[in-house]
Design a protein around this motif. Structure first.
Motif, PDB file in Angstrom:
ATOM      1  N   LEU A 187      12.577 -61.305  88.910  1.00  0.00           N
ATOM      2  CA  LEU A 187      11.879 -61.362  87.629  1.00  0.00           C
ATOM      3  C   LEU A 187      10.530 -60.662  87.747  1.00  0.00           C
ATOM      4  O   LEU A 187       9.619 -61.147  88.425  1.00  0.00           O
ATOM      5  N   VAL A 231      12.478 -67.672  82.710  1.00  0.00           N
ATOM      6  CA  VAL A 231      13.412 -67.943  83.801  1.00  0.00           C
ATOM      7  C   VAL A 231      14.826 -68.137  83.269  1.00  0.00           C
ATOM      8  O   VAL A 231      15.807 -67.687  83.875  1.00  0.00           O
ATOM      9  N   GLY A 265      12.420 -69.723  88.958  1.00  0.00           N
ATOM     10  CA  GLY A 265      12.397 -68.264  88.903  1.00  0.00           C
ATOM     11  C   GLY A 265      11.935 -67.664  90.227  1.00  0.00           C
ATOM     12  O   GLY A 265      11.266 -68.320  91.024  1.00  0.00           O
TER      13      GLY A 265
END
Length: 397
Positions: A267, A395, A289
């Motif tokens: 991410l 997330v 995440g």
């Protein structure tokens, strides 16, 4: 930024705190000359910005100049924890009656410096504090108001030190506290602070860390110490991704966009707002995440810089989506960041609605920014959505 021991000793010396008659060199022959001048047993210490010197063989004792030369030659070739030495410090092997510890660190919670003093030496000071709390004195003090001797006296006396030792230690600790404030340090430590046979005290080792942002205020000191502008003194070398981030940030003088630290997640983060960026980074991890990077954006960067940062993060191998998040900002136009990240997606042939997991920047010119995001179908949130909620949405996207 961290200083080598020989630099920290010089800072201590300039503050008027007694130090030994040491010498720094990068040459084994000169190490022998320094040992000759000292005229007795010496200690040869590797000058590296890492711990574990003793265990790695980076600290050796010599009885003669010839032995000092041989030890210096060995240590200069010795890599410790991935660091090659800057040189060696040749120090007299002091006859010490007792080792003390004196340090000043910045307390980020209280927003004040705190003096820490112990008459039990500085080895495993945390353990000493746990097992013998009466032997570790602490006192917070102002970094604005003048520092007085009584403050040093109070913290030293609290550990049971009295008489001539107390009288001799007060000026040393006072000077250390002043040194800390005047040089914008985050750590100023004398460890050990040795009491010699004649009752005098001397700094046998020192550790100093200066606030990076304060380098500009201490140019003369850094010049005197030979610290170059190019020396970051970071714990590790910057990665190509991080160097590319610096290039993005250097595109123009407006704002910040590209001060990145690389991680191995999927991410990508385009985040900012000082402490808000740290909060967002931690929140992403809290919700499971895996950040691909940490970065800072703010202060009204140009569209070009925002685009450059977003392109850099989007092109990082392994990155699936990016989250664009900040706390409420008044010094950064929302529409400029929106234009930048959307332009990055389009130039890379990516669909902004697919690649931007969430856009949450409440602040100046947000209505204009939201219109742009609406046009490209990008999911966004206003200030009614907290930073933690936005991180969770990023997330889960």
């Amino acid at each position: 930024m961290r200083f080598f021991e020989y630099e920290a000793r010089e800072i201590v010396k300039r503050a008027g705190i007694p130090v030994t008659d040491y010498g720094f060199t990068t040459d084994a022959d000169e190490a022998a000359q320094i040992a000759e001048r000292i005229g007795g047993p010496t200690v040869i210490k590797s000058q590296v910005l890492t711990g574990g010197r003793m265990k790695a063989g980076g600290v050796k004792f010599a009885d003669t100049p010839g032995e000092a030369k041989q030890h210096a030659a060995d240590i200069l070739q010795l890599e410790i924890n991935g660091h090659m030495p800057r040189g060696v410090l040749v120090d007299p092997k002091a006859e010490v009656d007792q080792e003390f510890y004196a340090g000043v660190v910045w307390d980020g919670i209280r927003k004040k410096p705190v003096i820490i003093f112990s008459p039990v030496g500085g080895i495993d000071i945390e353990q000493v504090a746990e097992e013998q709390p009466d032997k570790v004195g602490r006192r917070h003090f102002s970094n604005i108001l003048p520092f007085g001797d009584f403050e040093a006296k109070e913290v030293i006396a609290s550990t049971g030190v009295t008489g001539k030792d107390l009288q001799r230690l007060v000026p040393i600790v006072t000077k250390l506290a002043k040194l800390f404030v005047e040089n914008d340090m985050t750590l100023a430590e004398i460890n050990p602070l040795g009491k010699l046979k004649d009752g005098s005290f001397v700094a046998l080792d020192a550790h100093m860390d200066m606030e990076n942002e304060a380098r500009g205020r201490h140019k003369q000191l850094l010049k005197d110490l030979g610290v170059g502008d190019e020396e970051t003194r970071e714990a590790r070398e910057a990665t190509p991704f991080e160097l590319a981030g610096e290039e993005v940030d250097a595109m123009d003088h407006r704002g910040v966009a590209g001060n990145v630290t690389e991680f191995d997640g999927d991410l990508g983060l385009v985040i900012g707002a000082g402490g808000g960026s740290l909060t967002l980074f931690d929140a992403v991890r809290k919700y499971g995440g895996k950040p691909a990077n940490y970065c800072e954006i703010g202060g009204n960067p140009s569209v070009k810089k925002a685009k450059g940062l977003a392109k850099l993060v989007l092109q990082k191998p392994g990155v699936d989506k990016i989250a664009v998040m900040m706390s409420i900002v008044s010094n950064t136009r929302v529409d400029i960041v929106a234009r930048g990240v959307i332009a990055a997606c389009l130039e890379l042939g990516m669909d902004p609605a697919e690649k931007i997991s969430i856009f949450r920047i409440p602040g100046a010119w947000e209505e204009e920014g939201f219109k742009i995001l609406d046009h490209y179908g990008v999911r966004y949130a206003d200030r009614t959505v907290s930073m933690h909620e936005a991180a969770k949405m990023a997330v889960e996207a």
